[in-house]
Enzyme design. Structure first.
Site, PDB file in Angstrom:
ATOM      1  N   TRP A 119      27.876  55.751  47.644  1.00 41.07           N
ATOM      2  CA  TRP A 119      26.883  56.359  48.543  1.00 41.07           C
ATOM      3  C   TRP A 119      26.055  57.406  47.836  1.00 41.07           C
ATOM      4  O   TRP A 119      24.834  57.496  48.054  1.00 41.07           O
ATOM      5  CB  TRP A 119      27.561  56.900  49.806  1.00 41.07           C
ATOM      6  CG  TRP A 119      28.239  55.788  50.532  1.00 41.07           C
ATOM      7  CD1 TRP A 119      29.579  55.619  50.704  1.00 41.07           C
ATOM      8  CD2 TRP A 119      27.616  54.618  51.107  1.00 41.07           C
ATOM      9  NE1 TRP A 119      29.820  54.438  51.364  1.00 41.07           N
ATOM     10  CE2 TRP A 119      28.638  53.813  51.612  1.00 41.07           C
ATOM     11  CE3 TRP A 119      26.294  54.189  51.232  1.00 41.07           C
ATOM     12  CZ2 TRP A 119      28.389  52.588  52.247  1.00 41.07           C
ATOM     13  CZ3 TRP A 119      26.033  52.979  51.855  1.00 41.07           C
ATOM     14  CH2 TRP A 119      27.077  52.198  52.357  1.00 41.07           C
ATOM     15  N   ASP A 172      25.766  64.435  53.166  1.00 42.13           N
ATOM     16  CA  ASP A 172      25.919  63.173  53.893  1.00 42.13           C
ATOM     17  C   ASP A 172      27.330  63.195  54.474  1.00 42.13           C
ATOM     18  O   ASP A 172      28.307  63.034  53.748  1.00 42.13           O
ATOM     19  CB  ASP A 172      25.729  62.000  52.922  1.00 42.13           C
ATOM     20  CG  ASP A 172      26.040  60.651  53.572  1.00 42.13           C
ATOM     21  OD1 ASP A 172      26.362  60.617  54.780  1.00 42.13           O
ATOM     22  OD2 ASP A 172      25.966  59.628  52.854  1.00 42.13           O
ATOM     23  N   LYS A 180      30.677  55.894  62.905  1.00 47.50           N
ATOM     24  CA  LYS A 180      32.079  56.036  62.479  1.00 47.50           C
ATOM     25  C   LYS A 180      32.807  57.036  63.385  1.00 47.50           C
ATOM     26  O   LYS A 180      33.734  56.666  64.092  1.00 47.50           O
ATOM     27  CB  LYS A 180      32.139  56.460  61.021  1.00 47.50           C
ATOM     28  CG  LYS A 180      31.458  55.423  60.117  1.00 47.50           C
ATOM     29  CD  LYS A 180      31.210  55.947  58.736  1.00 47.50           C
ATOM     30  CE  LYS A 180      30.168  55.147  58.000  1.00 47.50           C
ATOM     31  NZ  LYS A 180      30.575  53.751  57.742  1.00 47.50           N
TER      32      LYS A 180
HETATM   33  N1  PMP Z   1      26.789  57.267  53.584  1.00 49.34           N
HETATM   34  C1  PMP Z   1      28.088  57.039  53.820  1.00 49.34           C
HETATM   35  C2  PMP Z   1      29.101  58.042  53.377  1.00 49.34           C
HETATM   36  C3  PMP Z   1      28.473  55.854  54.456  1.00 49.34           C
HETATM   37  O1  PMP Z   1      29.770  55.606  54.669  1.00 49.34           O
HETATM   38  C4  PMP Z   1      27.484  54.926  54.870  1.00 49.34           C
HETATM   39  C5  PMP Z   1      27.828  53.657  55.609  1.00 49.34           C
HETATM   40  N2  PMP Z   1      29.044  53.126  55.450  1.00 49.34           N
HETATM   41  C6  PMP Z   1      26.157  55.212  54.578  1.00 49.34           C
HETATM   42  C7  PMP Z   1      25.846  56.395  53.963  1.00 49.34           C
HETATM   43  C8  PMP Z   1      25.064  54.255  54.971  1.00 49.34           C
HETATM   44  O2  PMP Z   1      24.892  54.355  56.318  1.00 49.34           O
HETATM   45  P1  PMP Z   1      23.839  53.464  57.136  1.00 49.34           P
HETATM   46  O3  PMP Z   1      24.330  52.061  57.066  1.00 49.34           O
HETATM   47  O4  PMP Z   1      23.927  54.055  58.511  1.00 49.34           O
HETATM   48  O5  PMP Z   1      22.512  53.634  56.528  1.00 49.34           O
END
Ligand code: PMP
Length: 362
Positions: free
Chosen positions: A102, A173, A197
């Protein structure tokens, strides 16, 4: 109906009472003769939901007056691009702390529109098995912000300390650990999290932003992508996804009823304690690749002696009504996502299953 125990990483399990509440009033929201999703986003029924969702979030996270709650679309992924576009001034760079997939994606997006650099990493021998300590960071005092992922959903790592960046705003994030425990919001310039989540269904991203930072958005980016637009429009500058906000409101009510962020932390520690206890007590069979101090309370990951045993474990778990435990395709192994909504009794059932599997296959 036979509900399974759902360990998916997100969209993830939601509290049964929350689903039942939404189900019961789906066709007729509070006696208005229509579903919430048929109401105008500018009408009084939705206005009440919107205001309550924001107020509950403020209360539960103890958000100071300096910060505002915003709702946006595009997931956390949109924020990978929007945070640097909004918060980085001309010629400025931004610092990124690397903990795996991420943060890699966040840094790559930031580099498309300006300067950004790595300011620390949790990589050990090619793998992200820990998060870096404060002392290991190489922070630029002139950076526009320092960005980190508080919980790495894939690697199963989590920061259990704050980042101190002096006067440089910290951007976090928190997609996979928002509201899983109390935090000191004043330490952050911006927090963002996809709802799917810990907070509700997919379709909405929650931001907590220092108002003076939101007001800095440059005129060079389209209006709809400016934090200032969302701040000044109370997140209603255009049609908001009303149903996800409504579901978040319902989850927040449930969190409040259980005792708020402190109660979530106790509940989450109890659940994670059961899983890590099971791993450590059966270390001849299970192995957690993450260093102890960096272990995630949200996404414990572990390995079995062979990939074949992992496949069998996943299949037998599914047979016993426990799904979503396959590790992310980039790392393999087992991942149990145990966000706020996951019941401790369900984790206990999983642990009993895992121990019995270990006994049967040792
Ligand atoms: N950051 C983290 C820590 C995540 O776990 C996720 C999704 N699993 C994301 C970003 C991406 O999120 P999204 O699919 O809502 O764009």
């Amino acid at each position: 109906m036979n509900r399974v125990i759902n360990f998916s990483a997100g969209p993830a399990t939601l509290p049964l009472p929350v689903l039942e509440y939404a189900h019961d009033e789906f066709l007729d929201h509070e006696g208005t003769g229509m579903s919430l999703i048929e109401h105008s986003h500018r009408g009084p029924a939705y206005a009440k939901v919107h205001a309550e969702a924001k107020a509950l979030f403020r209360e539960l996270l103890n958000i100071p007056d300096t910060h505002e709650v915003l709702f946006m679309q595009g997931g956390a992924t949109a924020q990978f691009a929007l945070a640097p576009m909004n918060l980085r001034g001309p010629g400025q760079s931004a610092d990124y702390i690397m903990t795996g997939a991420w943060s890699d994606k966040a840094l790559a997006e930031a580099k498309i529109t300006g300067d950004a650099r790595e300011a620390g990493t949790g990589k050990v021998d090619g793998n992200y098995t820990r998060v870096p300590t404060q002392a290991e960071l190489d922070l630029d005092p002139n950076a526009a912000f320092v960005h980190y992922t508080t919980n790495n959903t894939i690697m199963g790592t989590e920061f259990h300390h704050y980042i101190d960046a002096g006067d440089v705003p910290v951007v976090a994030d928190m997609s996979s650990d928002i509201l899983s425990r109390p935090i000191d919001v004043s330490r952050f310039g911006l927090i963002y999290a996809g709802a799917q989540k810990n907070l509700g269904p997919s379709g909405i991203t929650v931001l907590v932003i220092r108002k003076d930072l939101a007001e800095r958005s440059p005129d060079s980016i389209p209006k709809i992508f400016r934090y200032s637009t969302i701040l000044n429009g109370d997140s209603l500058q255009n049609t908001i996804p009303t149903f996800p906000v409504y579901m978040v409101r319902n989850v927040l009510r449930w969190i409040q009823d259980l005792g708020g962020a402190e109660a979530m932390e106790a509940r989450n520690r109890e659940k994670a304690g059961m899983i890590y206890g099971m791993i450590d007590d059966n270390s001849d069979f299970f192995r957690c690749p993450v260093e102890r101090e960096s272990r995630s309370l949200m996404n414990p990951v572990f390995r079995l002696p062979t990939e074949q045993l992992e496949k069998d474990f996943i299949a037998e778990a599914a047979h016993a009504g426990m799904v979503g435990i396959k590790g992310h395709r980039s790392v393999g192994g087992i991942r149990t996502s145990i966000y706020n909504s996951m019941e401790p009794s369900d984790v206990s059932r999983f642990v009993e299953f895992a121990k019995s599997f270990a006994r049967g296959n040792a």
